[in-house]
Design an enzyme around this catalytic site. Sequence first.
Site, PDB file in Angstrom:
ATOM      1  N   LYS A  85       4.823  46.813   7.214  1.00  0.00           N
ATOM      2  CA  LYS A  85       5.917  47.540   6.563  1.00  0.00           C
ATOM      3  C   LYS A  85       5.994  47.151   5.090  1.00  0.00           C
ATOM      4  CE  LYS A  85      10.793  48.639   7.400  1.00  0.00           C
ATOM      5  NZ  LYS A  85      11.949  48.413   8.293  1.00  0.00           N
ATOM      6  N   SER A 160      14.244  52.602   9.087  1.00  0.00           N
ATOM      7  CA  SER A 160      13.426  52.437   7.889  1.00  0.00           C
ATOM      8  C   SER A 160      11.942  52.184   8.196  1.00  0.00           C
ATOM      9  CB  SER A 160      13.968  51.279   7.055  1.00  0.00           C
ATOM     10  OG  SER A 160      13.915  50.054   7.761  1.00  0.00           O
ATOM     11  N   SER A 184      16.517  50.396  12.330  1.00  0.00           N
ATOM     12  CA  SER A 184      15.218  50.568  11.672  1.00  0.00           C
ATOM     13  C   SER A 184      14.014  50.473  12.591  1.00  0.00           C
ATOM     14  CB  SER A 184      15.074  49.545  10.541  1.00  0.00           C
ATOM     15  OG  SER A 184      15.991  49.824   9.515  1.00  0.00           O
TER      16      SER A 184
END
Length: 474
Positions: A85, A160, A184
Amino acid sequence: MEDVIEGELCRLPARELAKLLRTREVSAREVVTAHLERVERVNRAINAIVTLTADQALADAATADERLARGEEVGALHGIPVAHKDNHDVAGVRTTYGSPLLADNVPVHHSPIVERMRAAGAITLGKTNIPEFGAGSHTMNPVFGATRNPYRPTLSAGGSSGGAAAALAARLHPLADGNHMGGSLRNPASFCNVVGLRPSPGRVPDGPGGLPASWLAVHGPMARTVGDVALLLSVIAGYDPGSPFSLREPSAPFAGRLDTDLTGLRVAWSPDLGGLPVDPAVSRVLEPAVKVFLDLGCDVEEATPDLSGADEVFRTLRARIFHLNLGALAESHPGRIKKTLADEIAFGGTLTGARVAEANVRQSRLVASTREFFSRYDLLLAPVSQLPPFPVEWEYPQYVAGHEMRDYIDWMRSSSCISVTRCPAISVPAGFTPDGSPVGLQLVGPHRGELNLLRAAHMFEQATRYGERLPELS
């Protein structure tokens, strides 16, 4: 293995790939090459991987093959391609946090979660897209643009960890890391028909730079199957002396078999978590899940934990965290951070110590009431997201089931209210709307009950197999 090498490597779960790699039926170079070729072919359509490290990945794969050939001991993720990420630091690799202010940022150290994955033999392909500073459950930012849903590219992949979820669904790599405050790991998993686990706070250490006292922000695994999520959790979980709140419980059991008998499991089903607006399309997809658990031998009844005040607690503690982390940056660069996040940072700056303390006290009470709830039930079922994936052009949905949303975090309360309880929660594929949009089922377990939660999720996955439906990508 010729057929596997040519067409199936990118579809295999990580656990199967790991076996093939350790027995040298396939090489790390073959596995990495196959995934890089798929990235080249597919990624442009969804914008999931935003920084590619192909040359280094091939070099690392060659090194991995040489180590195995010499008879060296290798880790649980030996030769498995991953992408990290874009708010997890990878030494020597651009890590932008989705912000123009950090567009040229190149860290010199790995984040702890990256360090553990690489130490276990994972091979980094690159970085996955996120919203600006990871804020908001829809992946779009000024540096790389929006990530599109592999099942319906006109729609959001969530966030996210939206780039990670989209990459997994598109078979660009089999494992991904993420972090999680409101939704997320769960929301993008739900939107993209993959699996995302929010572990208990302290299960995956954050190192000395984290904010463990809030108990909101955690790190966790994503994958296409529950078994692969459990495998990655076995690698990234475990005590770290640099993270004083990390749990000392062993992580090895997560890598074991997950098959179990659910007969007699006490299951609570909450279709709207106590009155949240839920799109009827989501409700229709999730209703059959009750029968699945009944058929698995569970005792199921409708019940909801008392989540009174959870939304206010979440908003208060989240805004305070963002102000602590980003307040100085926002002040020194006015107008350079997206307005929704800037407003939240500013709100965090107005919070008094008394208000933050009150939120912490209320959270402690919610934790206690949830613990009491799980003395009567072993598992809670609920929606992950309150609506299906929405158009990719939106920053966030203005309405859910006819109810106006106050701001960019209001629509994800079915996830964020659970975050406040400190309970582990997982999103598992649960079906599709008539137009082909994925919907996930949220399973919530008692505090630190990840192993039994994973077992229940695995049995639901095996009974339904919704995760095996592939997106129509070339």
